[in-house]
Write a protein that holds these residues in place. Structure first.
Motif, PDB file in Angstrom:
ATOM      1  N   PHE A 178     -34.897  15.428   8.223  1.00  0.00           N
ATOM      2  CA  PHE A 178     -33.820  15.928   9.069  1.00  0.00           C
ATOM      3  C   PHE A 178     -33.972  15.412  10.502  1.00  0.00           C
ATOM      4  O   PHE A 178     -32.983  15.056  11.145  1.00  0.00           O
ATOM      5  CB  PHE A 178     -33.793  17.453   9.053  1.00  0.00           C
ATOM      6  N   MET A 296     -23.169  16.882  14.968  1.00  0.00           N
ATOM      7  CA  MET A 296     -23.874  16.737  13.686  1.00  0.00           C
ATOM      8  C   MET A 296     -25.359  16.511  13.923  1.00  0.00           C
ATOM      9  O   MET A 296     -26.208  17.076  13.226  1.00  0.00           O
ATOM     10  CB  MET A 296     -23.308  15.553  12.899  1.00  0.00           C
ATOM     11  N   LEU A 303     -31.840  22.266  12.235  1.00  0.00           N
ATOM     12  CA  LEU A 303     -32.341  22.471  10.876  1.00  0.00           C
ATOM     13  C   LEU A 303     -33.791  21.989  10.760  1.00  0.00           C
ATOM     14  O   LEU A 303     -34.630  22.634  10.115  1.00  0.00           O
ATOM     15  CB  LEU A 303     -31.452  21.717   9.891  1.00  0.00           C
TER      16      LEU A 303
ATOM     17  N   VAL B  17     -35.277  18.241  -1.021  1.00  0.00           N
ATOM     18  CA  VAL B  17     -34.913  17.606   0.252  1.00  0.00           C
ATOM     19  C   VAL B  17     -33.717  16.672   0.050  1.00  0.00           C
ATOM     20  O   VAL B  17     -32.765  16.665   0.833  1.00  0.00           O
ATOM     21  CB  VAL B  17     -36.108  16.822   0.816  1.00  0.00           C
ATOM     22  N   PHE B  18     -33.779  15.868  -1.020  1.00  0.00           N
ATOM     23  CA  PHE B  18     -32.683  14.928  -1.269  1.00  0.00           C
ATOM     24  C   PHE B  18     -31.377  15.662  -1.564  1.00  0.00           C
ATOM     25  O   PHE B  18     -30.303  15.233  -1.142  1.00  0.00           O
ATOM     26  CB  PHE B  18     -33.039  13.990  -2.412  1.00  0.00           C
ATOM     27  N   PHE B  20     -30.550  18.545  -0.307  1.00  0.00           N
ATOM     28  CA  PHE B  20     -30.048  19.018   0.987  1.00  0.00           C
ATOM     29  C   PHE B  20     -29.345  17.881   1.730  1.00  0.00           C
ATOM     30  O   PHE B  20     -28.314  18.093   2.372  1.00  0.00           O
ATOM     31  CB  PHE B  20     -31.191  19.567   1.844  1.00  0.00           C
ATOM     32  N   ILE B  21     -29.923  16.675   1.637  1.00  0.00           N
ATOM     33  CA  ILE B  21     -29.290  15.544   2.326  1.00  0.00           C
ATOM     34  C   ILE B  21     -27.892  15.296   1.774  1.00  0.00           C
ATOM     35  O   ILE B  21     -26.929  15.106   2.525  1.00  0.00           O
ATOM     36  CB  ILE B  21     -30.148  14.274   2.184  1.00  0.00           C
ATOM     37  N   LEU B  24     -25.549  17.909   3.190  1.00  0.00           N
ATOM     38  CA  LEU B  24     -25.195  17.708   4.600  1.00  0.00           C
ATOM     39  C   LEU B  24     -24.236  16.536   4.746  1.00  0.00           C
ATOM     40  O   LEU B  24     -23.307  16.563   5.557  1.00  0.00           O
ATOM     41  CB  LEU B  24     -26.461  17.473   5.426  1.00  0.00           C
ATOM     42  N   SER B  28     -20.278  16.317   6.157  1.00  0.00           N
ATOM     43  CA  SER B  28     -19.788  15.442   7.222  1.00  0.00           C
ATOM     44  C   SER B  28     -18.799  14.411   6.703  1.00  0.00           C
ATOM     45  O   SER B  28     -18.156  13.735   7.504  1.00  0.00           O
ATOM     46  CB  SER B  28     -20.966  14.732   7.894  1.00  0.00           C
ATOM     47  N   ALA B 108     -25.950  23.708   7.379  1.00  0.00           N
ATOM     48  CA  ALA B 108     -27.353  23.943   7.753  1.00  0.00           C
ATOM     49  C   ALA B 108     -27.668  25.432   7.704  1.00  0.00           C
ATOM     50  O   ALA B 108     -28.723  25.850   7.192  1.00  0.00           O
ATOM     51  CB  ALA B 108     -27.617  23.394   9.159  1.00  0.00           C
ATOM     52  N   ILE B 111     -28.073  26.524   4.128  1.00  0.00           N
ATOM     53  CA  ILE B 111     -29.361  26.110   3.566  1.00  0.00           C
ATOM     54  C   ILE B 111     -30.457  27.083   4.008  1.00  0.00           C
ATOM     55  O   ILE B 111     -31.276  27.549   3.198  1.00  0.00           O
ATOM     56  CB  ILE B 111     -29.691  24.665   3.994  1.00  0.00           C
TER      57      ILE B 111
END
Lengths: 312, 220
Positions: A178, A296, A303, B17-18, B20-21, B24, B28, B108, B111
């Motif tokens: 992040f 963003m 985060l 983690v991936f 979450f990416i 996000l 966007s 975010a 999460i």
């Protein structure tokens, strides 16, 4: 020995900065099916500008000539704190990431003053836009670096890099991911690349950096251009150093340094290609969408900081 | 053999983690096609996770489920959605009612919320906290995408993300549902996407737009 390496790597960073710009411009040209200028073109430009007359507007005060000098000096000082080949930078013990961030902010402050001092309306407009972007970019940059600092239990940049180098390379922490995302967005805004600013334009109402330097000429312009090239290289080195420092020398051995130089060149080549691809495939954002873009980055950085508490 | 085990363990440990990416990035994303690609990537991560569980548990059924995920969610559904987008000839904009930064902020927050929500259960049940949190985050994110995007196709996307969350929750709590049930779910999902695709075309033909916030009156 360590001190010598530190001096050499800081000077190297300043010396190769125009080359990095030239390489990015060349790759961009290739992607857009042009042949492009030589990668050494930025050096020729700088040499030409240094030999030209320095014109100062009648309305300008002494600050107009002083601003580029301060900008270059501050940016060069900031370069000293960034680890490149070797984990510990010169004065690395005393300098932390907060100093680095505000050294850059200091330089930009004087560039904005110089732009407003020039007396043209373009300069004032560019300065006010730059102020907006930098105000919005500062928080995510500091937060992202803070999250990494919390994770590595040190605020000195060399300490962060050292902790990351000694980590198991496959150990992927959510904080790093992040923070990297936030830092990449901020780096684009800070260095004035597409989609926030277009470095290739001189005559557009949307320009930021170019609007500020419009009144400058000769050696002053050369110093500003060199300083902005150093800043681009420095932020790239910071990204590489904090998030992918593998291959960096931990001791002061010749073999380690040669390997580190190779790894450094490779990582910079990869980032140059990435920048060129991004700049060729994305259109510039409208000015009013830039706060959204940096928002963003802020969300990602927050985060990242929150995850330092979760990922214990 | 050690290398495969290491890869399986890594896939399980870092897949949250991936996920979450992808969430996000979906928040966007401004174009529907970007969301479809991200959904496909997200499903591929899920498939890798199921493969890792199958390898760890030595279960043949889980391999079959992983194959189903790849066929249905990574290839078939994105392909169908791309076809719908192309044939609709409407604009690609997702028509979000929140700005990009707001969406990423909310995502975010969701999460983080899911981490706090699962913390008590993960401790008592001795489950993988990250993956369970990722499952809850996928559920919340799907719901968020459905309410905040005005384009009719994005409701389908939200539902698909939500379904991924249910699959992951089942995977982390019970090491996967029986194969028969999984097949049923996938069939349901495929039919659902078909029907909703038809529905989207009907909305466009009747109302001449796809903005669900304007669907307030009945029309014959």
């Amino acid at each position: 020995m360590n001190l010598a390496i530190d001096v050499i790597q800081a000077l190297m960073l300043i010396a190769i900065a125009p080359l990095v710009r030239g390489v990015i411009a060349r790759i961009k040209a290739r992607i857009q099916n042009r042949r492009g200028a030589s990668v050494l073109r930025p050096y020729a430009d700088l040499l030409k500008l240094f030999r030209k007359q320095d014109l100062v507007p009648d309305t300008a005060s002494g600050l107009f000539r002083l601003a580029p000098v301060i900008l270059f000096a501050v940016t060069a000082t900031a370069a000293v704190f960034v680890p490149v080949l070797h984990a510990s930078a010169l004065f690395g013990v005393g300098g932390d990431f907060i100093l680095l961030v505000y050294l850059l902010a200091f330089g930009r402050f004087f560039l904005m003053l110089g732009a407003m001092d020039g007396g043209s309306s373009f300069g004032g407009m560019g300065a006010s836009r730059e102020a907006l972007v930098s105000a919005l970019a500062e928080a995510p940059l500091l937060l992202a670096l803070t999250s990494v600092a919390i994770l590595t239990h040190t605020i000195s940049l060399s300490g962060i890099v050292l902790a990351t180098v000694q980590q198991y390379p496959l150990h992927l922490s959510a904080v790093y991911v992040f923070a990297l995302g936030a830092m990449v967005l901020v780096a684009i805004a800070e260095t004035g690349r597409i989609p926030v600013d277009n470095p290739a334009t001189h005559l557009e109402l949307t320009m930021l950096h170019e609007a500020m330097v419009l009144e400058y000429s000769g050696p002053s312009l050369a110093l500003i251009e060199w300083a902005s090239a150093v800043k681009l290289t420095l932020i790239l080195a910071l990204l590489v150093g904090v998030f992918a420092p593998w291959g960096m020398a931990t001791g002061a051995s010749i073999v380690g340094l040669v390997l580190a130089s190779g790894a450094f060149a490779l990582k910079f080549a990869v980032s140059a290609i990435a920048i060129a691809v991004i700049e060729s495939s994305i259109a510039k954002l409208r000015m009013y969408l830039v706060p959204d873009f940096l928002g963003m980055a802020s969300a990602l950085a927050i985060l990242a900081v929150a995850f330092t508490a979760l990922m214990r | 053999m050690g290398l495969i085990e290491l890869a399986a363990a890594k896939a399980l440990a870092s897949s949250a983690v991936f996920l979450f990416i992808t969430l996000l990035m979906m928040a966007s994303a401004k174009r529907i096609s970007t969301c479809i690609v991200l959904f496909s990537v997200q499903s591929a991560i899920m498939a890798a996770e199921i493969l890792a569980v199958a390898y760890a548990g030595k279960s043949v059924e889980s391999y079959a489920v992983a194959a189903l995920v790849i066929v249905v969610k990574v290839v078939a559904i994105p392909y169908l959605l791309f076809r719908i987008v192309r044939n609709l000839k409407a604009s690609q904009d997702v028509a979000s009612s929140t700005t990009g930064a707001q969406s990423v902020f909310i995502m975010a927050a969701l999460i983080l919320l899911s981490f706090f929500a699962v913390a008590p259960y993960a401790k008592t049940l001795r489950l993988d906290e990250d993956l369970l949190a990722a499952a809850i985050a996928l559920l919340l994110a799907g719901a968020f995408l459905m309410v905040s995007r005005k384009k009719a196709l994005m409701q389908v996307m939200g539902l698909l993300v939500l379904e991924n969350g249910i699959l992951l929750a089942a995977l982390t709590t019970t090491f996967g549902m029986p194969l028969v049930i999984e097949i049923g779910i996938f069939f349901d999902l495929l039919m659902g996407v078909f029907l909703m695709g038809l529905f989207v075309f009907r909305i466009r033909d009747t109302f001449e737009h796809l903005d669900v916030s304007k669907l307030r009156r009945l029309r014959g």
